[in-house]
Design a protein around this motif. Structure first.
Motif, PDB file in Angstrom:
ATOM      1  N   ILE A  50      -0.895  45.019  -4.866  1.00  0.00           N
ATOM      2  CA  ILE A  50      -1.329  45.488  -3.544  1.00  0.00           C
ATOM      3  C   ILE A  50      -0.523  46.711  -3.126  1.00  0.00           C
ATOM      4  O   ILE A  50      -1.071  47.676  -2.581  1.00  0.00           O
ATOM      5  CB  ILE A  50      -1.193  44.363  -2.494  1.00  0.00           C
ATOM      6  CG1 ILE A  50      -2.294  43.321  -2.688  1.00  0.00           C
ATOM      7  CG2 ILE A  50      -1.273  44.924  -1.085  1.00  0.00           C
ATOM      8  CD1 ILE A  50      -2.251  42.176  -1.702  1.00  0.00           C
ATOM      9  N   LEU A  51       0.785  46.703  -3.372  1.00  0.00           N
ATOM     10  CA  LEU A  51       1.622  47.847  -3.005  1.00  0.00           C
ATOM     11  C   LEU A  51       1.137  49.118  -3.682  1.00  0.00           C
ATOM     12  O   LEU A  51       1.007  50.170  -3.052  1.00  0.00           O
ATOM     13  CB  LEU A  51       3.078  47.579  -3.391  1.00  0.00           C
ATOM     14  CG  LEU A  51       3.826  46.523  -2.567  1.00  0.00           C
ATOM     15  CD1 LEU A  51       5.210  46.268  -3.144  1.00  0.00           C
ATOM     16  CD2 LEU A  51       3.931  46.949  -1.111  1.00  0.00           C
ATOM     17  N   PHE A  52       0.852  49.036  -4.981  1.00  0.00           N
ATOM     18  CA  PHE A  52       0.399  50.235  -5.690  1.00  0.00           C
ATOM     19  C   PHE A  52      -1.004  50.648  -5.251  1.00  0.00           C
ATOM     20  O   PHE A  52      -1.313  51.849  -5.181  1.00  0.00           O
ATOM     21  CB  PHE A  52       0.455  50.011  -7.200  1.00  0.00           C
ATOM     22  CG  PHE A  52       1.861  50.059  -7.748  1.00  0.00           C
ATOM     23  CD1 PHE A  52       2.603  51.230  -7.684  1.00  0.00           C
ATOM     24  CD2 PHE A  52       2.454  48.943  -8.309  1.00  0.00           C
ATOM     25  CE1 PHE A  52       3.898  51.290  -8.170  1.00  0.00           C
ATOM     26  CE2 PHE A  52       3.750  48.988  -8.794  1.00  0.00           C
ATOM     27  CZ  PHE A  52       4.478  50.166  -8.727  1.00  0.00           C
ATOM     28  N   VAL A 102       5.586  56.727 -18.876  1.00  0.00           N
ATOM     29  CA  VAL A 102       6.979  56.936 -19.283  1.00  0.00           C
ATOM     30  C   VAL A 102       7.876  55.844 -18.707  1.00  0.00           C
ATOM     31  O   VAL A 102       8.706  55.261 -19.415  1.00  0.00           O
ATOM     32  CB  VAL A 102       7.476  58.328 -18.841  1.00  0.00           C
ATOM     33  CG1 VAL A 102       8.987  58.445 -19.001  1.00  0.00           C
ATOM     34  CG2 VAL A 102       6.780  59.415 -19.646  1.00  0.00           C
ATOM     35  N   VAL A 103       7.702  55.564 -17.424  1.00  0.00           N
ATOM     36  CA  VAL A 103       8.531  54.546 -16.766  1.00  0.00           C
ATOM     37  C   VAL A 103       8.288  53.175 -17.385  1.00  0.00           C
ATOM     38  O   VAL A 103       9.230  52.423 -17.681  1.00  0.00           O
ATOM     39  CB  VAL A 103       8.244  54.511 -15.247  1.00  0.00           C
ATOM     40  CG1 VAL A 103       8.992  53.362 -14.582  1.00  0.00           C
ATOM     41  CG2 VAL A 103       8.631  55.835 -14.608  1.00  0.00           C
ATOM     42  N   SER A 104       7.022  52.830 -17.585  1.00  0.00           N
ATOM     43  CA  SER A 104       6.678  51.539 -18.173  1.00  0.00           C
ATOM     44  C   SER A 104       7.239  51.396 -19.584  1.00  0.00           C
ATOM     45  O   SER A 104       7.827  50.367 -19.936  1.00  0.00           O
ATOM     46  CB  SER A 104       5.154  51.374 -18.196  1.00  0.00           C
ATOM     47  OG  SER A 104       4.789  50.176 -18.836  1.00  0.00           O
ATOM     48  N   VAL A 117      11.605  52.551  -9.496  1.00  0.00           N
ATOM     49  CA  VAL A 117      11.363  53.973  -9.798  1.00  0.00           C
ATOM     50  C   VAL A 117      10.028  54.443  -9.231  1.00  0.00           C
ATOM     51  O   VAL A 117       9.941  55.494  -8.584  1.00  0.00           O
ATOM     52  CB  VAL A 117      11.407  54.218 -11.322  1.00  0.00           C
ATOM     53  CG1 VAL A 117      10.997  55.646 -11.656  1.00  0.00           C
ATOM     54  CG2 VAL A 117      12.793  53.923 -11.868  1.00  0.00           C
ATOM     55  N   SER A 118       8.982  53.670  -9.484  1.00  0.00           N
ATOM     56  CA  SER A 118       7.645  54.080  -9.042  1.00  0.00           C
ATOM     57  C   SER A 118       7.556  54.200  -7.525  1.00  0.00           C
ATOM     58  O   SER A 118       6.973  55.149  -6.990  1.00  0.00           O
ATOM     59  CB  SER A 118       6.602  53.081  -9.551  1.00  0.00           C
ATOM     60  OG  SER A 118       6.567  53.080 -10.967  1.00  0.00           O
ATOM     61  N   LEU A 119       8.156  53.252  -6.796  1.00  0.00           N
ATOM     62  CA  LEU A 119       8.121  53.301  -5.342  1.00  0.00           C
ATOM     63  C   LEU A 119       8.982  54.430  -4.791  1.00  0.00           C
ATOM     64  O   LEU A 119       8.609  55.083  -3.808  1.00  0.00           O
ATOM     65  CB  LEU A 119       8.576  51.965  -4.753  1.00  0.00           C
ATOM     66  CG  LEU A 119       7.583  50.808  -4.843  1.00  0.00           C
ATOM     67  CD1 LEU A 119       8.199  49.539  -4.298  1.00  0.00           C
ATOM     68  CD2 LEU A 119       6.295  51.123  -4.090  1.00  0.00           C
ATOM     69  N   ALA A 120      10.132  54.660  -5.417  1.00  0.00           N
ATOM     70  CA  ALA A 120      11.055  55.688  -4.922  1.00  0.00           C
ATOM     71  C   ALA A 120      10.426  57.075  -4.924  1.00  0.00           C
ATOM     72  O   ALA A 120      10.786  57.927  -4.103  1.00  0.00           O
ATOM     73  CB  ALA A 120      12.330  55.692  -5.756  1.00  0.00           C
ATOM     74  N   MET A 121       9.497  57.318  -5.838  1.00  0.00           N
ATOM     75  CA  MET A 121       8.842  58.622  -5.905  1.00  0.00           C
ATOM     76  C   MET A 121       7.741  58.781  -4.866  1.00  0.00           C
ATOM     77  O   MET A 121       7.232  59.873  -4.655  1.00  0.00           O
ATOM     78  CB  MET A 121       8.246  58.843  -7.302  1.00  0.00           C
ATOM     79  CG  MET A 121       9.275  58.959  -8.405  1.00  0.00           C
ATOM     80  SD  MET A 121      10.500  60.263  -8.109  1.00  0.00           S
ATOM     81  CE  MET A 121       9.473  61.726  -8.081  1.00  0.00           C
ATOM     82  N   GLN A 122       7.366  57.671  -4.231  1.00  0.00           N
ATOM     83  CA  GLN A 122       6.234  57.722  -3.303  1.00  0.00           C
ATOM     84  C   GLN A 122       6.555  57.281  -1.883  1.00  0.00           C
ATOM     85  O   GLN A 122       5.802  57.585  -0.956  1.00  0.00           O
ATOM     86  CB  GLN A 122       5.097  56.835  -3.828  1.00  0.00           C
ATOM     87  CG  GLN A 122       4.621  57.209  -5.221  1.00  0.00           C
ATOM     88  CD  GLN A 122       3.572  56.248  -5.731  1.00  0.00           C
ATOM     89  OE1 GLN A 122       2.439  56.239  -5.247  1.00  0.00           O
ATOM     90  NE2 GLN A 122       3.932  55.421  -6.693  1.00  0.00           N
TER      91      GLN A 122
END
Length: 265
Positions: A120-122, A210-212, A160-165
């Motif tokens: 849901i967050l993504f 890349v992150v995954s 990482v993914s959240l920090a960029m957004q």
């Protein structure tokens, strides 16, 4: 009309744990600080623990609820509280931009089902252009991963993914006793504020890959983890130690790696 909670058996398939603690409810409402004129949307209103105080403060509220059986109960409780607009839908597939006018932004709130909280967050961050902020109740462990920084044991793909957004701010913890039925884990309330896209990766799909890939081999060096994407020399070109592990690399470091791969391709 009485706002006494309506009896409803929680459904495991919907991940339902109904909030009932008045002190916790008030603390969440205070953190959100809803004001008349704001466009607020509640995800998964359940039996209305947050819905009714929100509606009384705002006069108008949109809610997205999947469980059809709850909807009549919500409608009955909200009769004298304000204009409640119920959207019977799966929040994972719902287009939230349809709820706001051009130039308007939504404030989202919800006690999210823990089994689908990350998807849901993504899903919501893909619609970040129409979102001002989000206040969610999540599993404590998930919130710890969301806000973790490089070097932490809980730092990973989600961090990482959240920090960029977005900027994620943990607000307070909530014990199992605040819910019926009580979950087996502690919960936490977090504030999520979407950020400017000026430092976003050039290609989001490559960045996520890349992150995954890096964190699927978190015990390996970044050189070994990304060996089929970049050489040791190329990794060093973007000021990252080829011998470090994924948890030592900042979100911006992952952005640089992804942008390098994008430029090569």
């Amino acid at each position: 009309m009485s706002s006494k909670p309506v009896e409803h058996r929680a459904r495991k398939r919907f991940g339902q744990n109904f909030l009932h603690d008045p002190a916790v409810i008030q603390r969440i409402i205070s953190a959100v600080a809803p004001a008349a004129g704001q466009r607020v949307v509640e995800i998964g209103p359940g039996l209305g623990a947050l819905t009714l105080p929100l509606l009384r403060s705002l006069g108008r509220l949109d809610v997205v609820e999947l469980d059809r059986d709850i909807i009549p109960k919500l409608q009955a409780q909200a009769v004298d509280a304000g204009e409640l607009r119920i959207h019977q839908a799966d929040a994972l597939r719902f287009d939230f931009s349809t709820l706001c006018e051009p130039g308007e932004k939504l404030r989202l709130i919800g006690n999210l089902p823990y089994n689908i909280s990350t998807p849901i967050l993504f899903h919501l961050l893909k619609q970040a252009e129409c979102i001002a902020d989000m206040h969610f109740m999540l599993q404590r462990e998930v919130v710890e991963r969301m806000v973790a920084g490089p070097g932490s044991k809980t730092y990973g793909r989600l961090s990482v993914s959240l920090a960029m957004q977005a900027h994620c701010e943990p607000l307070f913890l909530v014990g199992p006793g605040a819910f019926k039925p009580a979950p087996k884990v502690e919960s936490a309330v977090v504030r999520i504020t979407p950020q400017s896209t000026s430092q976003q990766p050039r290609n989001q799909a490559i960045f996520e890959h890349v992150v995954s890939k890096a964190f699927s081999a978190r015990r390996k060096t970044i050189t070994n983890g990304l060996r089929d994407l970049l050489t040791r020399e190329q990794i060093a070109e973007v000021d990252i130690d080829p011998g470090c592990r994924p948890e030592q690399i900042s979100p911006d470091g992952f952005r640089r790696l992804a942008d390098l791969i994008n430029s090569i391709e």
